[in-house]
Design a protein around this motif. Structure first.
Motif, PDB file in Angstrom:
ATOM      1  N   CYS A  77      41.287  36.394  23.449  1.00 25.75           N
ATOM      2  CA  CYS A  77      41.574  37.772  23.871  1.00 25.75           C
ATOM      3  C   CYS A  77      42.970  37.845  24.462  1.00 25.75           C
ATOM      4  CB  CYS A  77      40.536  38.205  24.908  1.00 25.75           C
ATOM      5  SG  CYS A  77      40.964  39.720  25.791  1.00 25.75           S
ATOM      6  N   ILE A  78      43.739  38.868  24.071  1.00 28.30           N
ATOM      7  CA  ILE A  78      45.064  39.098  24.649  1.00 28.30           C
ATOM      8  C   ILE A  78      45.143  40.504  25.239  1.00 28.30           C
ATOM      9  CG2 ILE A  78      46.326  37.434  23.244  1.00 28.30           C
ATOM     10  CD1 ILE A  78      47.008  39.691  21.304  1.00 28.30           C
ATOM     11  N   ASP A  79      43.983  40.995  25.652  1.00 29.24           N
ATOM     12  CA  ASP A  79      43.875  42.400  26.069  1.00 29.24           C
ATOM     13  C   ASP A  79      42.685  42.483  27.029  1.00 29.24           C
ATOM     14  OD1 ASP A  79      44.044  45.126  26.217  1.00 29.24           O
ATOM     15  OD2 ASP A  79      43.243  45.495  24.217  1.00 29.24           O
ATOM     16  N   ILE A  80      42.876  41.977  28.262  1.00 28.80           N
ATOM     17  CA  ILE A  80      41.759  41.679  29.152  1.00 28.80           C
ATOM     18  C   ILE A  80      40.946  42.897  29.575  1.00 28.80           C
ATOM     19  CG2 ILE A  80      43.081  41.851  31.291  1.00 28.80           C
ATOM     20  CD1 ILE A  80      41.635  39.297  32.239  1.00 28.80           C
ATOM     21  N   LYS A  81      41.568  44.062  29.657  1.00 29.27           N
ATOM     22  CA  LYS A  81      40.866  45.237  30.166  1.00 29.27           C
ATOM     23  C   LYS A  81      40.057  45.987  29.117  1.00 29.27           C
ATOM     24  CE  LYS A  81      43.907  46.369  34.061  1.00 29.27           C
ATOM     25  NZ  LYS A  81      44.763  47.420  34.686  1.00 29.27           N
ATOM     26  N   THR A  82      40.271  45.683  27.848  1.00 30.52           N
ATOM     27  CA  THR A  82      39.639  46.455  26.772  1.00 30.52           C
ATOM     28  C   THR A  82      38.398  45.736  26.252  1.00 30.52           C
ATOM     29  OG1 THR A  82      41.825  47.231  26.137  1.00 30.52           O
ATOM     30  CG2 THR A  82      40.035  47.588  24.562  1.00 30.52           C
ATOM     31  N   PRO A  83      37.290  46.449  26.081  1.00 24.98           N
ATOM     32  CA  PRO A  83      36.062  45.812  25.581  1.00 24.98           C
ATOM     33  C   PRO A  83      36.241  45.286  24.164  1.00 24.98           C
ATOM     34  CG  PRO A  83      35.579  47.952  26.570  1.00 24.98           C
ATOM     35  CD  PRO A  83      37.073  47.865  26.446  1.00 24.98           C
ATOM     36  N   LEU A  84      35.547  44.206  23.861  1.00 22.35           N
ATOM     37  CA  LEU A  84      35.578  43.623  22.533  1.00 22.35           C
ATOM     38  C   LEU A  84      34.671  44.420  21.600  1.00 22.35           C
ATOM     39  CD1 LEU A  84      36.443  41.231  20.686  1.00 22.35           C
ATOM     40  CD2 LEU A  84      34.357  40.049  21.460  1.00 22.35           C
ATOM     41  N   SER A  98      50.839  45.247  18.517  1.00 25.82           N
ATOM     42  CA  SER A  98      49.844  45.066  19.567  1.00 25.82           C
ATOM     43  C   SER A  98      50.365  45.500  20.931  1.00 25.82           C
ATOM     44  CB  SER A  98      49.422  43.600  19.641  1.00 25.82           C
ATOM     45  OG  SER A  98      50.454  42.795  20.209  1.00 25.82           O
ATOM     46  N   GLY A  99      51.695  45.460  21.120  1.00 23.37           N
ATOM     47  CA  GLY A  99      52.260  45.854  22.400  1.00 23.37           C
ATOM     48  C   GLY A  99      52.019  44.837  23.500  1.00 23.37           C
ATOM     49  N   VAL A 100      51.744  43.584  23.158  1.00 23.28           N
ATOM     50  CA  VAL A 100      51.452  42.543  24.141  1.00 23.28           C
ATOM     51  C   VAL A 100      52.710  41.709  24.380  1.00 23.28           C
ATOM     52  CG1 VAL A 100      50.014  40.528  24.634  1.00 23.28           C
ATOM     53  CG2 VAL A 100      49.042  42.494  23.435  1.00 23.28           C
ATOM     54  N   PRO A 101      53.036  41.382  25.660  1.00 22.35           N
ATOM     55  CA  PRO A 101      54.273  40.641  25.946  1.00 22.35           C
ATOM     56  C   PRO A 101      54.108  39.130  25.816  1.00 22.35           C
ATOM     57  CG  PRO A 101      53.180  41.195  27.998  1.00 22.35           C
ATOM     58  CD  PRO A 101      52.343  41.802  26.886  1.00 22.35           C
ATOM     59  N   ASN A 102      55.245  38.436  25.920  1.00 19.51           N
ATOM     60  CA  ASN A 102      55.305  36.980  26.093  1.00 19.51           C
ATOM     61  C   ASN A 102      54.706  36.181  24.939  1.00 19.51           C
ATOM     62  OD1 ASN A 102      56.497  37.297  28.690  1.00 19.51           O
ATOM     63  ND2 ASN A 102      54.467  37.639  29.562  1.00 19.51           N
ATOM     64  N   ILE A 275      50.903  30.194  15.070  1.00 18.62           N
ATOM     65  CA  ILE A 275      52.057  31.079  15.189  1.00 18.62           C
ATOM     66  C   ILE A 275      51.734  32.410  15.844  1.00 18.62           C
ATOM     67  CG2 ILE A 275      53.158  30.045  13.210  1.00 18.62           C
ATOM     68  CD1 ILE A 275      52.439  32.645  11.678  1.00 18.62           C
ATOM     69  N   GLY A 276      50.507  32.561  16.336  1.00 19.64           N
ATOM     70  CA  GLY A 276      50.208  33.771  17.068  1.00 19.64           C
ATOM     71  C   GLY A 276      49.935  34.966  16.193  1.00 19.64           C
ATOM     72  N   ARG A 277      49.081  34.820  15.202  1.00 15.23           N
ATOM     73  CA  ARG A 277      48.725  35.950  14.355  1.00 15.23           C
ATOM     74  C   ARG A 277      47.767  36.852  15.132  1.00 15.23           C
ATOM     75  NH1 ARG A 277      46.961  33.190   8.788  1.00 15.23           N
ATOM     76  NH2 ARG A 277      47.165  35.279   7.942  1.00 15.23           N
ATOM     77  N   VAL A 278      48.129  38.117  15.232  1.00 11.68           N
ATOM     78  CA  VAL A 278      47.343  39.074  16.004  1.00 11.68           C
ATOM     79  C   VAL A 278      46.328  39.748  15.093  1.00 11.68           C
ATOM     80  CG1 VAL A 278      47.460  41.197  17.339  1.00 11.68           C
ATOM     81  CG2 VAL A 278      49.212  39.452  17.622  1.00 11.68           C
ATOM     82  N   PHE A 279      45.126  39.949  15.609  1.00  6.75           N
ATOM     83  CA  PHE A 279      44.080  40.641  14.865  1.00  6.75           C
ATOM     84  C   PHE A 279      43.621  41.870  15.652  1.00  6.75           C
ATOM     85  CE2 PHE A 279      44.199  36.648  12.778  1.00  6.75           C
ATOM     86  CZ  PHE A 279      43.791  36.897  11.478  1.00  6.75           C
ATOM     87  N   LEU A 280      43.529  42.984  14.925  1.00  9.54           N
ATOM     88  CA  LEU A 280      43.163  44.265  15.518  1.00  9.54           C
ATOM     89  C   LEU A 280      41.944  44.825  14.797  1.00  9.54           C
ATOM     90  CD1 LEU A 280      46.763  45.797  15.553  1.00  9.54           C
ATOM     91  CD2 LEU A 280      45.675  44.470  17.363  1.00  9.54           C
TER      92      LEU A 280
END
Length: 371
Positions: A77-84, A98-102, A275-280
């Motif tokens: 998870c890279i979005d701690i406040k949002t429900p899965l 995704s708008g996620v930093p770092n 490599i940090g592939r993001v899934f939405l």
């Protein structure tokens, strides 16, 4: 006369190739985004702080089972406040979307965390102990929780409490999870994006002909060992051995086949990085290709792939070479080739150049990496 090497920016190179070759030059065609379904296994509840307040959260183990595959991949998870969202399929998206930093720090955590480092090794490398009474699944759960906590540190500015970090933690869970978290958040490095990898050559301007070979050419790469092959000749080390692979800064010489006046050199560097592939989260309509916007994340939790995938950074150089006519008194001196051109390109786009009135098209494509 020796022909100079011409270079063009990658963005302009594809357009130039399209004009001269009459067709667009593309990197390898992109497949549809990888998609899959979410599976979870209960994990420990972690005690932490965010925005100056207590914020406890479950570190459930999350997996992504790609459509059409049997293996379940580890994601975080890279979005701690949002429900899965466990009901919707997930599809590969962009980190920027995704708008996620770092991202670079998160990559480093994944590269050095679980499962890229075995659970038992990770816990022990962190200075903690593995309880001999723990099952293999329990060891994995503890390593995952510590890695997840470190990911949240960089993506959500969440910190794990040092006093009783695992709610109800006992039998060494507290110490192990905290140790992994601190191990992965202290002195964090960076793991580059594969788009930063480059293969290139130095020496085209200064290479000379001597004793039947051209060179030296110097390999330039930040992607580790590079495998080299040649058509129309062979590549040699300084002492005349066959070149199979080189590292950055190492030289090689070209020996043309008898009757040949050109050689094509191909290079390939393999990498194996998370490599940090993001899934939405998305929907079935989007996956069918009918939707205008293929990804509809909404209020669902964003995830990042932890497991590595193999990829390749290829490059290709083509040289037109002609040995100079040697006079007896000059035979011991290195001489510049009568003609020579090195056409080099990293792994994106295509390049078209006019060399001596001849159109030469060189394409180098990045192979799409797979899990």
């Amino acid at each position: 006369m020796r022909l100079k090497t011409f270079r063009a920016p990658l963005a302009a190179a594809a357009a130039l190739a399209a004009v001269l070759a009459g067709a667009p030059a593309h990197a390898q065609d992109e497949d549809r985004p990888v998609s899959g379904d979410i599976v979870t296994t209960p994990g420990p509840e972690l005690r932490g702080r965010m925005d100056g307040e207590r914020y406890d959260v479950w570190a459930n183990v999350i997996g992504l089972k790609p459509h059409g595959g049997d293996e379940t991949l580890v994601v975080y998870c890279i979005d701690i406040k949002t429900p899965l969202d466990t009901e919707s399929p997930y599809a590969e998206g962009d980190w920027e979307e995704s708008g996620v930093p770092n991202l670079e720090q998160v990559r480093w955590v994944l590269y050095n965390g679980f499962p890229n480092v075995g659970a038992k090794d990770l816990i022990e490398d962190s200075g903690a102990e593995v309880n001999p009474e723990w099952s293999d699944a329990k060891v994995d759960e503890v390593a995952y929780a510590g890695t997840q906590a470190a990911v949240w540190f960089f993506t959500d500015d969440w910190t794990l409490l040092t006093d009783n970090p695992v709610k109800g933690g006992n039998n060494g869970e507290d110490e192990a999870v905290l140790a992994v978290y601190e191990h992965l958040t202290e002195d964090t490095g960076r793991v580059p994006d594969p788009s930063e990898y480059v293969l290139d050559l130095d020496g085209e301007e200064s290479a000379a002909y001597h004793n039947g070979r051209f060179g030296p050419y110097i390999l330039r790469s930040n992607a580790g060992a590079v495998t080299l092959t040649a058509e129309g000749g062979k590549l040699e080390t300084p002492d005349g051995q066959k070149v199979e692979s080189l590292f950055d800064g190492e030289p090689f010489w070209i020996v043309l086949d008898e009757g040949s006046d050109e050689i094509t050199v191909k290079g390939s560097a393999a990498y194996d990085l998370p490599i940090g592939r993001v899934f939405l989260a998305t929907n079935d309509e989007a996956l069918s290709g009918d939707a205008v916007n293929p990804l509809t994340a909404g209020e669902s939790q964003k995830l990042i792939l932890a497991q590595p995938r193999e990829g390749e950074v290829p490059a290709e150089w083509k040289f037109a070479l002609e040995a100079p006519t040697e006079k007896p008194e000059e035979s011991a001196k290195p001489q510049l080739p009568v003609t020579g051109s090195g056409l080099s390109l990293a792994f994106a786009g295509g390049l078209a150049l006019l060399v001596g009135g001849m159109t030469v098209i060189v394409f180098a494509k990045r192979r799409r990496a797979t899990h």
